[in-house]
Design a protein around this motif. Sequence first.
Motif, PDB file in Angstrom:
ATOM      1  N   UNK A  44       0.777  -1.369   0.081  1.00 24.27           N
ATOM      2  CA  UNK A  44       0.020  -0.124   0.125  1.00 24.27           C
ATOM      3  C   UNK A  44       0.750   1.093   0.105  1.00 24.27           C
ATOM      4  N   UNK A  45       2.419   1.211  -0.250  1.00 20.14           N
ATOM      5  CA  UNK A  45       2.833   2.349  -0.224  1.00 20.14           C
ATOM      6  C   UNK A  45       3.884   2.761   0.957  1.00 20.14           C
ATOM      7  N   UNK A  46       3.419   2.238   2.061  1.00 19.79           N
ATOM      8  CA  UNK A  46       3.952   2.533   3.407  1.00 19.79           C
ATOM      9  C   UNK A  46       5.543   2.371   3.408  1.00 19.79           C
ATOM     10  N   UNK A  47       6.189   3.150   3.782  1.00 20.37           N
ATOM     11  CA  UNK A  47       7.754   2.929   4.163  1.00 20.37           C
ATOM     12  C   UNK A  47       8.180   2.714   5.354  1.00 20.37           C
ATOM     13  N   UNK A  48       7.410   2.996   6.448  1.00 19.72           N
ATOM     14  CA  UNK A  48       7.714   2.920   7.827  1.00 19.72           C
ATOM     15  C   UNK A  48       6.437   2.069   8.439  1.00 19.72           C
ATOM     16  N   UNK A  49       6.833   1.619   9.893  1.00 18.49           N
ATOM     17  CA  UNK A  49       5.971   0.889  10.635  1.00 18.49           C
ATOM     18  C   UNK A  49       6.025   1.585  12.290  1.00 18.49           C
ATOM     19  N   UNK A 106       9.485  -7.616  18.905  1.00 21.57           N
ATOM     20  CA  UNK A 106       9.787  -6.712  18.267  1.00 21.57           C
ATOM     21  C   UNK A 106      11.127  -5.971  17.676  1.00 21.57           C
ATOM     22  N   UNK A 107      12.129  -6.136  18.823  1.00 18.81           N
ATOM     23  CA  UNK A 107      13.400  -5.960  18.758  1.00 18.81           C
ATOM     24  C   UNK A 107      14.056  -6.909  17.596  1.00 18.81           C
ATOM     25  N   UNK A 108      13.718  -8.250  17.825  1.00 17.10           N
ATOM     26  CA  UNK A 108      14.198  -9.075  17.053  1.00 17.10           C
ATOM     27  C   UNK A 108      13.748  -9.017  15.709  1.00 17.10           C
ATOM     28  N   UNK A 109      12.785  -8.416  15.211  1.00 18.23           N
ATOM     29  CA  UNK A 109      12.091  -8.375  14.083  1.00 18.23           C
ATOM     30  C   UNK A 109      12.644  -6.753  13.515  1.00 18.23           C
ATOM     31  N   UNK A 110      13.553  -6.339  14.078  1.00  9.72           N
ATOM     32  CA  UNK A 110      14.175  -5.076  13.519  1.00  9.72           C
ATOM     33  C   UNK A 110      13.782  -3.784  14.154  1.00  9.72           C
ATOM     34  N   UNK A 111      12.725  -3.758  14.942  1.00  9.29           N
ATOM     35  CA  UNK A 111      11.969  -2.733  15.494  1.00  9.29           C
ATOM     36  C   UNK A 111      13.035  -1.601  16.550  1.00  9.29           C
ATOM     37  N   UNK A 112      13.311  -0.713  16.391  1.00  5.88           N
ATOM     38  CA  UNK A 112      13.994   0.266  17.194  1.00  5.88           C
ATOM     39  C   UNK A 112      13.086   0.968  18.114  1.00  5.88           C
ATOM     40  N   UNK A 155      10.190  -0.197   6.459  1.00  5.15           N
ATOM     41  CA  UNK A 155       9.476  -1.431   5.866  1.00  5.15           C
ATOM     42  C   UNK A 155      10.381  -2.432   5.198  1.00  5.15           C
ATOM     43  N   UNK A 156      11.428  -1.468   4.563  1.00  2.77           N
ATOM     44  CA  UNK A 156      12.344  -2.064   3.629  1.00  2.77           C
ATOM     45  C   UNK A 156      13.701  -1.780   4.517  1.00  2.77           C
ATOM     46  N   UNK A 157      14.437  -2.718   5.227  1.00  6.57           N
ATOM     47  CA  UNK A 157      15.730  -2.284   5.794  1.00  6.57           C
ATOM     48  C   UNK A 157      16.744  -3.283   5.549  1.00  6.57           C
ATOM     49  N   UNK A 158      17.996  -2.779   5.377  1.00  6.41           N
ATOM     50  CA  UNK A 158      18.903  -3.752   5.318  1.00  6.41           C
ATOM     51  C   UNK A 158      19.212  -4.411   6.785  1.00  6.41           C
ATOM     52  N   UNK A 159      19.520  -5.888   6.538  1.00  8.41           N
ATOM     53  CA  UNK A 159      19.442  -6.598   7.687  1.00  8.41           C
ATOM     54  C   UNK A 159      18.390  -7.159   8.168  1.00  8.41           C
TER      55      UNK A 159
END
Length: 183
Positions: free
Chosen positions: A129-134, A146-152, A176-180
């Motif tokens: 749907x075009x979102x770039x952040x969560x 959430x930390x293990x899933x890349x949330x800071x 949404x798309x992040x390195x690592x």
Amino acid sequence: MDPLLRLAVPADASAIAELMQSSVLSLFPAYYDQAQTASAARHIAVLDLALIEDGTYYVHEVDGEVVACGGWSRRNKLFNASVAGADERLLDPATEPARIRAMFVRGDWTRRGLGRAILTACVDAARAEGFTRLALMATLPGVPLYKSFGFAEVETAELTMPDGVVLGAVAMERAVDQNGDQR
């Protein structure tokens, strides 16, 4: 039997509500006192039917039983007990993060990848749907997932429930798309 991940439908509402209550009563006592757990069961473990109606809420089902649930939202509400600043307005994917909402796993089904699978489905749907952040507001039991899933962590928060009880929480975000990406 392997859990089946699928979109929730209105007929799932009572099973989801039961799961939410069970999850809070089982998992929250390791992080919160008795009054906080009871308040969370009343004010956080409440199904927002808009998530199902919007087609953004998932369940994991095993033998016809819902054992995990969670989803995302394109609307301006960060978590169930929030009222300040929340509305039904659709978020702008170009400038605002989609919201991860109402993630619950039954106590005897934790640490089996169910939450991670739901988060993966949320990321994929939000991206489409075009979102770039969560963004999300995590209660303490959810922070490790959430930390293990890349949330800071953005900031710690104290959430005052409608009954005046205060819960510690953590505001978190990720691209949404992040390195690592650890999916």
